[in-house]
Design a protein around this motif. Sequence first.
Motif, mmCIF file in Angstrom:
data_model
loop_
_atom_site.group_PDB
_atom_site.id
_atom_site.type_symbol
_atom_site.label_atom_id
_atom_site.label_comp_id
_atom_site.label_asym_id
_atom_site.label_seq_id
_atom_site.Cartn_x
_atom_site.Cartn_y
_atom_site.Cartn_z
ATOM 1 N N ILE A 169 0.845 -1.199 0.000
ATOM 2 C CA ILE A 169 0.000 0.000 0.000
ATOM 3 C C ILE A 169 0.876 1.243 0.000
ATOM 4 O O ILE A 169 0.609 2.204 -0.719
ATOM 5 C CB ILE A 169 -0.981 -0.021 1.186
ATOM 6 C CG1 ILE A 169 -2.018 -1.115 0.947
ATOM 7 C CG2 ILE A 169 -1.644 1.345 1.382
ATOM 8 C CD1 ILE A 169 -3.000 -1.354 2.041
ATOM 9 N N GLY A 170 1.961 1.213 0.773
ATOM 10 C CA GLY A 170 2.861 2.361 0.811
ATOM 11 C C GLY A 170 3.454 2.675 -0.552
ATOM 12 O O GLY A 170 3.527 3.840 -0.961
ATOM 13 N N SER A 171 3.877 1.643 -1.285
ATOM 14 C CA SER A 171 4.456 1.885 -2.610
ATOM 15 C C SER A 171 3.384 2.366 -3.588
ATOM 16 O O SER A 171 3.645 3.256 -4.404
ATOM 17 C CB SER A 171 5.177 0.653 -3.142
ATOM 18 O OG SER A 171 4.290 -0.416 -3.372
ATOM 19 N N LEU A 172 2.185 1.809 -3.492
ATOM 20 C CA LEU A 172 1.106 2.261 -4.387
ATOM 21 C C LEU A 172 0.754 3.723 -4.127
ATOM 22 O O LEU A 172 0.582 4.504 -5.068
ATOM 23 C CB LEU A 172 -0.140 1.399 -4.216
ATOM 24 C CG LEU A 172 -0.050 -0.044 -4.695
ATOM 25 C CD1 LEU A 172 -1.362 -0.769 -4.440
ATOM 26 C CD2 LEU A 172 0.325 -0.124 -6.152
ATOM 27 N N VAL A 173 0.668 4.098 -2.857
ATOM 28 C CA VAL A 173 0.339 5.481 -2.512
ATOM 29 C C VAL A 173 1.419 6.429 -3.026
ATOM 30 O O VAL A 173 1.119 7.475 -3.596
ATOM 31 C CB VAL A 173 0.110 5.632 -0.993
ATOM 32 C CG1 VAL A 173 0.061 7.089 -0.577
ATOM 33 C CG2 VAL A 173 -1.176 4.924 -0.574
ATOM 34 N N LYS B 28 1.373 13.667 -0.101
ATOM 35 C CA LYS B 28 1.260 12.271 0.338
ATOM 36 C C LYS B 28 -0.124 12.037 0.962
ATOM 37 O O LYS B 28 -0.762 11.020 0.684
ATOM 38 C CB LYS B 28 2.373 11.955 1.338
ATOM 39 C CG LYS B 28 2.467 10.513 1.732
ATOM 40 C CD LYS B 28 3.077 9.698 0.626
ATOM 41 C CE LYS B 28 3.730 8.468 1.179
ATOM 42 N NZ LYS B 28 4.629 7.836 0.260
ATOM 43 N N ASN B 29 -0.582 12.971 1.798
ATOM 44 C CA ASN B 29 -1.906 12.813 2.414
ATOM 45 C C ASN B 29 -3.013 12.797 1.367
ATOM 46 O O ASN B 29 -3.987 12.048 1.496
ATOM 47 C CB ASN B 29 -2.163 13.903 3.453
ATOM 48 C CG ASN B 29 -1.422 13.658 4.740
ATOM 49 O OD1 ASN B 29 -1.022 12.529 5.047
ATOM 50 N ND2 ASN B 29 -1.208 14.712 5.516
ATOM 51 N N MET B 30 -2.868 13.596 0.340
ATOM 52 C CA MET B 30 -3.847 13.583 -0.746
ATOM 53 C C MET B 30 -3.819 12.231 -1.459
ATOM 54 O O MET B 30 -4.856 11.710 -1.867
ATOM 55 C CB MET B 30 -3.579 14.722 -1.729
ATOM 56 C CG MET B 30 -3.818 16.094 -1.133
ATOM 57 S SD MET B 30 -3.153 17.420 -2.163
ATOM 58 C CE MET B 30 -4.442 17.563 -3.380
ATOM 59 N N ALA B 31 -2.627 11.658 -1.594
ATOM 60 C CA ALA B 31 -2.491 10.351 -2.254
ATOM 61 C C ALA B 31 -3.163 9.260 -1.434
ATOM 62 O O ALA B 31 -3.785 8.354 -1.994
ATOM 63 C CB ALA B 31 -1.017 10.029 -2.490
ATOM 64 N N TYR B 32 -3.054 9.334 -0.105
ATOM 65 C CA TYR B 32 -3.770 8.364 0.736
ATOM 66 C C TYR B 32 -5.279 8.490 0.527
ATOM 67 O O TYR B 32 -5.989 7.489 0.414
ATOM 68 C CB TYR B 32 -3.434 8.550 2.214
ATOM 69 C CG TYR B 32 -2.127 7.932 2.618
ATOM 70 C CD1 TYR B 32 -1.978 6.546 2.685
ATOM 71 C CD2 TYR B 32 -1.040 8.721 2.952
ATOM 72 C CE1 TYR B 32 -0.780 5.972 3.061
ATOM 73 C CE2 TYR B 32 0.171 8.153 3.330
ATOM 74 C CZ TYR B 32 0.290 6.786 3.382
ATOM 75 O OH TYR B 32 1.485 6.215 3.749
ATOM 76 N N GLY B 33 -5.772 9.724 0.455
ATOM 77 C CA GLY B 33 -7.192 9.946 0.196
ATOM 78 C C GLY B 33 -7.606 9.421 -1.166
ATOM 79 O O GLY B 33 -8.686 8.837 -1.323
ATOM 80 N N PHE B 34 -6.748 9.612 -2.166
ATOM 81 C CA PHE B 34 -7.005 9.120 -3.521
ATOM 82 C C PHE B 34 -7.061 7.595 -3.524
ATOM 83 O O PHE B 34 -7.961 6.999 -4.124
ATOM 84 C CB PHE B 34 -5.926 9.643 -4.468
ATOM 85 C CG PHE B 34 -6.064 9.206 -5.901
ATOM 86 C CD1 PHE B 34 -7.279 9.275 -6.566
ATOM 87 C CD2 PHE B 34 -4.958 8.753 -6.598
ATOM 88 C CE1 PHE B 34 -7.395 8.887 -7.892
ATOM 89 C CE2 PHE B 34 -5.057 8.363 -7.923
ATOM 90 C CZ PHE B 34 -6.277 8.428 -8.570
ATOM 91 N N TYR B 35 -6.125 6.971 -2.829
ATOM 92 C CA TYR B 35 -6.131 5.509 -2.712
ATOM 93 C C TYR B 35 -7.457 5.049 -2.096
ATOM 94 O O TYR B 35 -8.094 4.111 -2.587
ATOM 95 C CB TYR B 35 -4.940 5.031 -1.864
ATOM 96 C CG TYR B 35 -4.955 3.537 -1.628
ATOM 97 C CD1 TYR B 35 -4.392 2.666 -2.548
ATOM 98 C CD2 TYR B 35 -5.558 2.993 -0.489
ATOM 99 C CE1 TYR B 35 -4.415 1.289 -2.343
ATOM 100 C CE2 TYR B 35 -5.588 1.629 -0.279
ATOM 101 C CZ TYR B 35 -5.017 0.782 -1.206
ATOM 102 O OH TYR B 35 -5.061 -0.575 -1.001
ATOM 103 N N ASP B 36 -7.889 5.703 -1.034
ATOM 104 C CA ASP B 36 -9.152 5.339 -0.383
ATOM 105 C C ASP B 36 -10.351 5.537 -1.302
ATOM 106 O O ASP B 36 -11.293 4.734 -1.292
ATOM 107 C CB ASP B 36 -9.331 6.122 0.919
ATOM 108 C CG ASP B 36 -8.331 5.704 1.994
ATOM 109 O OD1 ASP B 36 -7.815 4.568 1.929
ATOM 110 O OD2 ASP B 36 -8.058 6.525 2.890
#
Length: 132
Positions: free
Chosen positions: A42-46, A62-70
Amino acid sequence: MKYYTFNLGEKEINLRLNSLDCETIEKQYNCTLLDYVQQGSIGSLVTLLQYMRHGAGENFTKNMAYGFYDELVDEGYTIETILMKIIYPTLVVSGILGQEDLDKIMAEREKINNMSEEEKIKLMQERKNAKA
């Protein structure tokens, strides 16, 4: 510049990795970009999603990327579908993989998906022995 474009809900998403971001990932994680992609964590995908949005001209944290992943997960994506339907096609548009390479990856995934559990175990053992 070319982008990999797909729709997520009502939004059109553009993705691309630029050469500077590729080098940044390689230096930060001390491995080639393709090795990093294959981690499948998950870390590499984010991280990849963050840089892919950045490469399309967005100021993406990075925080936006976590939101995008979700958001992707909420739309039914899994780690495998994010890799196959988003990450790999973006790598093709970004010149990191050729379309032929992606076609081979997809064919191999399909072959594995159609294997019995015993065949999958045997394949994993063969690959493990080949690395040793």
